[in-house]
Design an enzyme around this catalytic site. Structure first.
Site, short mmCIF file in Angstrom:
data_model
loop_
_atom_site.label_atom_id
_atom_site.label_comp_id
_atom_site.label_asym_id
_atom_site.label_seq_id
_atom_site.Cartn_x
_atom_site.Cartn_y
_atom_site.Cartn_z
N GLU A 141 0.89 -1.18 0.00
CA GLU A 141 0.00 0.00 0.00
C GLU A 141 0.91 1.21 0.00
O GLU A 141 1.58 1.49 1.00
CB GLU A 141 -0.89 0.01 1.26
CG GLU A 141 -1.78 -1.20 1.41
CD GLU A 141 -2.80 -1.31 0.31
OE1 GLU A 141 -3.18 -0.27 -0.28
OE2 GLU A 141 -3.22 -2.44 0.00
N CYS A 174 -2.23 8.90 2.93
CA CYS A 174 -2.05 8.45 1.55
C CYS A 174 -3.22 8.85 0.67
O CYS A 174 -3.08 8.91 -0.54
CB CYS A 174 -1.86 6.94 1.53
SG CYS A 174 -3.10 6.10 2.51
N GLU A 230 -5.86 -4.11 1.31
CA GLU A 230 -6.16 -4.45 2.70
C GLU A 230 -7.68 -4.47 2.85
O GLU A 230 -8.41 -3.98 2.00
CB GLU A 230 -5.61 -3.37 3.63
CG GLU A 230 -4.11 -3.26 3.61
CD GLU A 230 -3.61 -2.06 4.39
OE1 GLU A 230 -2.54 -2.15 4.97
OE2 GLU A 230 -4.31 -1.02 4.38
P1 NDP Z 1 8.38 5.06 4.37
O1 NDP Z 1 8.34 4.45 3.02
O2 NDP Z 1 9.50 5.97 4.69
O3 NDP Z 1 8.40 3.93 5.51
C1 NDP Z 1 7.41 2.92 5.61
C2 NDP Z 1 8.00 1.77 6.42
O4 NDP Z 1 9.05 1.18 5.67
C3 NDP Z 1 8.64 2.23 7.74
O5 NDP Z 1 8.50 1.22 8.71
C4 NDP Z 1 10.10 2.38 7.34
O6 NDP Z 1 10.96 2.34 8.42
C5 NDP Z 1 10.26 1.20 6.42
N1 NDP Z 1 11.38 1.32 5.50
C6 NDP Z 1 11.98 2.43 5.01
N2 NDP Z 1 12.99 2.10 4.18
C7 NDP Z 1 13.04 0.74 4.14
C8 NDP Z 1 13.88 -0.21 3.47
N3 NDP Z 1 14.88 0.15 2.67
N4 NDP Z 1 13.63 -1.53 3.66
C9 NDP Z 1 12.62 -1.93 4.46
N5 NDP Z 1 11.81 -1.08 5.14
C10 NDP Z 1 12.02 0.24 4.97
O7 NDP Z 1 6.98 5.74 4.57
P2 NDP Z 1 6.50 6.67 5.76
O8 NDP Z 1 6.59 5.95 7.04
O9 NDP Z 1 7.18 8.00 5.63
O10 NDP Z 1 4.95 6.81 5.38
C11 NDP Z 1 4.50 7.68 4.40
C12 NDP Z 1 4.24 6.98 3.08
O11 NDP Z 1 3.35 5.89 3.27
C13 NDP Z 1 3.55 7.91 2.09
O12 NDP Z 1 4.12 7.77 0.80
C14 NDP Z 1 2.12 7.43 2.10
O13 NDP Z 1 1.40 7.72 0.92
C15 NDP Z 1 2.28 5.97 2.33
N6 NDP Z 1 1.06 5.41 2.91
C16 NDP Z 1 0.25 4.64 2.12
C17 NDP Z 1 -0.96 4.16 2.62
C18 NDP Z 1 -1.86 3.30 1.77
O14 NDP Z 1 -2.81 2.75 2.31
N7 NDP Z 1 -1.62 3.16 0.48
C19 NDP Z 1 -1.40 4.52 3.97
C20 NDP Z 1 -0.46 5.33 4.71
C21 NDP Z 1 0.72 5.77 4.19
P3 NDP Z 1 11.38 3.74 9.13
O15 NDP Z 1 10.15 4.33 9.69
O16 NDP Z 1 12.34 3.35 10.16
O17 NDP Z 1 11.98 4.58 8.04
#
Ligand code: NDP
Length: 498
Positions: free
Chosen positions: A250, A284, A462
């Site tokens: 997502e 999102c 989901e």
């Molecule tokens: P990120 O992509 O930065 O992080 C999401 C998760 O991935 C976090 O737990 C992060 O850890 C982890 N992560 C980051 N880099 C890696 C990697 N290289 N390998 C594995 N895991 C990794 O997103 P945000 O937390 O900033 O959330 C915002 C984003 O999520 C927006 O783009 C939003 O649109 C999207 N989103 C989508 C939704 C949907 O339903 N489609 C709902 C809510 C948000 P860490 O936090 O430690 O960086």
């Protein structure tokens, strides 16, 4: 809260194997809240091993679905009692107003109840295999699922994935966002108290490029379910793909809010405000593009800007606050840079577009709710996800123009259509290449209703029956009940074998 939030592995609170930690700060004040264990590769491996052992000895998957549902219902009741505690914790970590977090969290017990009911009522199938055969197709759990979740709805998004995965009988390893890890860890404890056996839910806190990467690369997973940014989704899906692990992702969005001139303008303005500024724009499905029919454009924009200017920013714990800070300095700076870039490219900022002044804002990551006009497909702001309180207003002429503009986007997660004409609503929703579309509403969610996008917004969904099925696989058992002898090599006759 302990001073250092531990990992949860095999039913025990444990520190990281190498003792590493990182800090979580309050984005409204900059205050240090607590430290968190930073899981390394050995910790992630221990969590996956514990989950795999729990799966293989069938301590959870072997329970009748009815009994798993009972456990989930007990957990739902307990969660209901702890909404205020969890909501406050979420607000302290991520800065969303307490009023929003209470409203969101109060819905979450429904996910445990819904997926418990789905598991209890799930049935296999009996395909018509032909005379002399009985084919029974069971839906069985997959094994160990890795869940990687973001910070903007820490508990909601964990809950969406966890409730489907658990109800189906899987074991889980959860990697919450580094910015909001406390409530997912507490949820694991709550579920164990309700009767989920130790080892079935494991939580590895840590950073994305370390802990998240170790989890997404782990060959012991049977499935990976991530919510996050699109670039993170690509990396994680690539890692999992190398081990042929199926992925649900997502990802990002840039939702259009399409307002036709036959709609009640005050209602559409109220809906667009909710779409644009809930969670300080960090959702999102944020209404990032307000597409308004030219005939009512001036009237709509005037009222929208007027109401945006009146939003009350401030301390997210205060009851009167409507908009809190952004979650981090990085997110605030990214938002400000996107608006500055739009200005440089010739767009007009109608309101906001700056860091607010005043003592209450000095130590936090605040940014004023911002409305930008004059944005065209030549501007980055037309396509790029900001993930902050910034929305663009764009006029359109007719249905064809509205749908063309709405679809002119790399994302396809969500949209809303505001019209009093049911036929128009159907025509427009038909033409949108978008996964979730609300008519005369925005950002409504239900555990039974699929949630997922097209294009760069991700893979799979989901919620609902599809999400449950994706946490299971078919196991097909074919029973020869004919009693007829079969010996292919003993005869030259044509025998039927397929
Ligand atoms: P990120 O992509 O930065 O992080 C999401 C998760 O991935 C976090 O737990 C992060 O850890 C982890 N992560 C980051 N880099 C890696 C990697 N290289 N390998 C594995 N895991 C990794 O997103 P945000 O937390 O900033 O959330 C915002 C984003 O999520 C927006 O783009 C939003 O649109 C999207 N989103 C989508 C939704 C949907 O339903 N489609 C709902 C809510 C948000 P860490 O936090 O430690 O960086």
């Amino acid at each position: 809260m302990p001073d250092t939030l531990p990992l949860r592995i095999d039913g025990k609170d444990v520190p990281a194997a190498d003792g590493a930690t990182f800090a979580v700060h309050n984005p409204a004040t900059g205050d240090h809240l607590f430290d968190v264990a930073h899981a390394n590769a050995a910790d992630v491996d221990a969590a996956v091993t514990a989950a795999k052992t729990a799966f293989e000895d069938r301590r959870w998957q072997g329970m009748r679905a009815r009994d798993r549902a009972r456990v989930l219902n007990r957990a739902a009741a307990e969660l209901d009692h702890r909404i205020d505690e969890f909501a406050r914790l979420e607000t302290l970590q991520i800065g969303r107003p307490l009023r929003e977090m209470r409203a969101q969290l109060s819905r979450l017990p429904e996910w445990l109840e819904y997926f418990g009911a789905v598991a209890h009522s799930a049935e296999g199938t009996v395909p018509d295999f032909g005379e002399g055969y009985l084919n029974v197709v069971h839906r069985v759990p997959l094994g160990v699922a890795g869940l990687i979740t973001p910070w903007n709805h820490p508990l909601l998004i964990t809950m969406k994935k966890l409730s489907a995965g658990l109800a189906a009988g899987n074991s889980l390893v959860i990697k919450p966002s580094e910015l909001g890890p406390a409530v997912p860890v507490a949820l694991a404890g709550l579920l164990e108290e309700a009767g989920v056996p130790a080892g079935v839910i494991n939580v590895v806190t840590g950073l994305g490029p370390t802990t998240g990467r170790f989890l997404s690369e782990h060959p012991g997973l049977a499935r990976l379910d991530i919510t996050g940014g699109t670039e993170t989704g690509r990396v994680v899906a690539g890692n999992a793909g190398r081990s042929l692990i199926p992925v649900t992702a997502e990802l990002g969005g840039k939702a259009p809010v399409i307002v036709f001139d036959d709609t009640e303008i005050e209602q559409a303005v109220a809906g667009a405000m909710f779409a644009s500024f809930i969670a300080t724009g960090q959702t999102c499905v944020q209404g990032a593009r307000l597409l308004v029919q030219r005939t009512v454009y001036e009237r709509f924009v005037h009222r929208f800007v007027e109401r945006t200017r009146s939003l009350r920013l401030g301390d997210p714990l205060a009851a009167r606050t409507q908009v809190g800070p952004l979650v981090s300095r990085a997110q605030r700076d990214k938002t400000a840079a996107a608006v500055d870039r739009a200005r440089e490219q010739g767009a007009t900022v109608l309101c906001g577009g700056r860091v607010p002044e005043g003592a209450v804002f000095d130590r936090g990551w605040f940014y004023e709710p911002t409305v930008v006009a004059g944005v065209t497909p030549d501007h980055e702001l037309w396509y790029d996800e900001v993930f902050g309180p910034v929305t663009v207003v764009v006029p359109f002429d007719d249905e064809a123009d509205a749908t063309a503009k709405a679809n002119d986007c790399p994302f396809g997660l969500a949209a809303s259509v505001w019209t009093a004409d049911a036929g128009r609503a159907l025509r427009v929703t038909d033409r949108l290449d978008i996964g979730i579309i609300w008519v005369n509403d925005h950002h409504r969610i239900d555990p039974s209703s699929p949630w997922g996008g097209t294009k760069d917004s991700g893979i799979g969904s989901e919620n609902g029956l599809d999400a449950y099925r994706a946490y299971t696989r078919a196991k097909s058992v074919i029973i020869n009940s004919s009693g007829r002898p079969f010996d292919w090599y003993a005869t030259a006759e044509d025998l039927r074998y397929s």
